[in-house]
Design an enzyme around this catalytic site. Structure first.
Site, PDB file in Angstrom:
ATOM      1  N   CYS A 117      -2.801 -35.029 -20.114  1.00  0.00           N
ATOM      2  CA  CYS A 117      -2.994 -36.255 -19.315  1.00  0.00           C
ATOM      3  C   CYS A 117      -3.237 -35.962 -17.843  1.00  0.00           C
ATOM      4  O   CYS A 117      -3.719 -36.817 -17.112  1.00  0.00           O
ATOM      5  CB  CYS A 117      -1.793 -37.181 -19.466  1.00  0.00           C
ATOM      6  SG  CYS A 117      -1.440 -37.561 -21.170  1.00  0.00           S
ATOM      7  N   HIS A 176      -1.128 -42.413 -13.871  1.00  0.00           N
ATOM      8  CA  HIS A 176      -1.413 -42.212 -15.297  1.00  0.00           C
ATOM      9  C   HIS A 176      -0.789 -43.379 -16.070  1.00  0.00           C
ATOM     10  O   HIS A 176       0.330 -43.800 -15.787  1.00  0.00           O
ATOM     11  CB  HIS A 176      -0.837 -40.872 -15.749  1.00  0.00           C
ATOM     12  CG  HIS A 176      -0.982 -40.657 -17.228  1.00  0.00           C
ATOM     13  ND1 HIS A 176      -2.155 -40.900 -17.891  1.00  0.00           N
ATOM     14  CD2 HIS A 176      -0.084 -40.248 -18.161  1.00  0.00           C
ATOM     15  CE1 HIS A 176      -1.977 -40.647 -19.174  1.00  0.00           C
ATOM     16  NE2 HIS A 176      -0.733 -40.251 -19.364  1.00  0.00           N
ATOM     17  N   ASN A 235      -2.159 -45.377 -23.629  1.00  0.00           N
ATOM     18  CA  ASN A 235      -2.290 -44.078 -22.953  1.00  0.00           C
ATOM     19  C   ASN A 235      -3.531 -43.377 -23.503  1.00  0.00           C
ATOM     20  O   ASN A 235      -3.590 -43.058 -24.687  1.00  0.00           O
ATOM     21  CB  ASN A 235      -1.015 -43.270 -23.238  1.00  0.00           C
ATOM     22  CG  ASN A 235      -1.021 -41.888 -22.613  1.00  0.00           C
ATOM     23  OD1 ASN A 235      -2.041 -41.407 -22.135  1.00  0.00           O
ATOM     24  ND2 ASN A 235       0.135 -41.247 -22.629  1.00  0.00           N
TER      25      ASN A 235
END
Ligand code: ACO
Length: 331
Positions: free
Chosen positions: A117, A257, A287
């Site tokens: 990520c 994020h 996500n």
């Protein structure tokens, strides 16, 4: 080619989300979960899913074309393509090479990077240095994922969290005093066993047995990753601010994020930011790992939330464990 150290910034952004929406109610039909649990624990209401014929490079190529267009460039102007992904089309060649061919960026060098990520922020830091040193003028950084292909359909703790998508940014020289002011990157390899895919690499090659055991799917120790994320998002953002010679009061906008609204809220609290200075889209997309930050950035830019002169922080964390943040004075 530019020949001296120069200021480097983001001169174009783009993104692409597959059309199919998977809601929490859709997931209730296939696993033991419910909308109320997912929304209160994560903030996620729905996520996107790529159709079977689309792979990561297909999503990434569309995002890339949109970013190049918004930078008023042609694909042939791009000197380097960096793709941040944990779901490459295949182990090799790199997804960056596949995208290079798809978009006709014939002059560009190309490689993938693996920082989960945090990958897009790692990618920005590499791209910025190539440009600052004068080696390249325009670098395309893409974060693209088709995470739906590596989710265990029987694991409710991961199936609800992740979605598919792609975002991209073109970096180039900008006016003196604008662009990237600082980066803070880090890794904690000791936490590698908190989030991983076991099989399919050189240690546990794919076999009938690994497939039967579901070892080609994401495994995550969610609550440990959660604690790490809550700690690191604030810490790294403050370090990047300090390196830029700024304080929390100087921050105009935060692109975090998009993993979990409770993680975002903790970072916002640590940075003492007003919620209107923070971009959140995890309710719609979940996500998207390497794609989360660039998709959020592109949406914020297109909605006019970020203006010239704004101090913008991008911050992320992910498997590895890895983390990263940067401060940009928007140009
Ligand atoms: N629906 C209903 N119940 C569930 C679900 C679900 N989808 N998932 C787990 N539960 C249950 C658990 O089984 C557990 O039940 P038990 O108490 O009877 O054992 C209970 O809910 C609590 O489980 P926890 O895991 O402790 O729940 P938590 O509040 O920690 O939330 C979550 C779980 C959302 C995964 C959270 O830990 C989190 O967001 N972690 C961070 C994950 C993350 O950001 N990962 C991405 C990293 S980025 C990258 O590199 C890919």
């Amino acid at each position: 080619m530019v020949n001296k150290v120069c200021s480097v910034g983001i001169i174009g952004t783009g993104s692409y989300l597959p059309e199919t929406i998977v809601t929490n109610e859709d997931l209730e039909k296939i696993i033991d979960t419910n909308d109320e649990w997912i929304v209160t624990r994560t903030g996620i209401s729905e996520r996107r899913k790529a159709p079977p014929e689309m792979a990561t490079s297909d999503l990434g190529a569309i995002a890339a074309q949109r970013a190049i267009e918004s930078a008023n460039l042609r694909p042939e102007d791009i000197d380097l393509i960096i793709v941040a992904t944990i779901t490459p089309d295949m182990l090799f060649p790199s997804t960056a090479c596949i995208i290079q061919e798809k978009i006709g960026a014939t002059k560009a060098a190309a490689f993938d990077l693996s920082a989960a990520c945090t990958g897009f922020i790692y990618g920005l830091s590499i791209a910025a240095q190539f440009i600052a040193t004068g080696m390249y003028k325009y670098v395309l950084v893409i974060g693209a994922e088709v995470l739906s292909r590596i989710l265990n359909p029987k694991d409710r703790s991961t199936l609800i969290l992740f979605g598919d998508g792609a975002g991209a940014a073109v970096l180039g020289p900008v006016e003196e005093g604008y662009g990237f002011l600082s980066f803070d990157l880090g890794a904690e390899g000791s936490g590698g066993d908190l989030l991983y895919i076991k099989a399919g690499g050189s240690r546990f090659p794919a076999s009938k047995e690994t497939v039967e055991k579901g070892e080609h799917y994401i495994k995550m120790v969610g609550n440990e990753v959660f604690k790490f994320a809550v700690r690191i998002m604030g810490e790294t953002s403050l370090k990047a601010l300090e390196k830029a010679g700024l304080t929390q009061d100087d921050v105009n906008y935060l692109i975090p994020h998009q993993a979990n609204i409770r993680i975002v809220d903790a970072a916002v609290k640590r940075l003492k930011l007003a919620t209107e200075k923070v971009y959140v889209n995890l309710d719609k997309y979940g996500n998207m790992s390497g794609a989360s930050v660039p998709v959020a950035l592109d949406e914020a830019v297109r909605k006019g939330r970020i203006n010239k002169g704004d101090n913008v922080i991008l911050v992320g964390f992910g498997a590895g464990l890895t983390w990263g943040s940067c401060v940009i004075r928007w140009s």
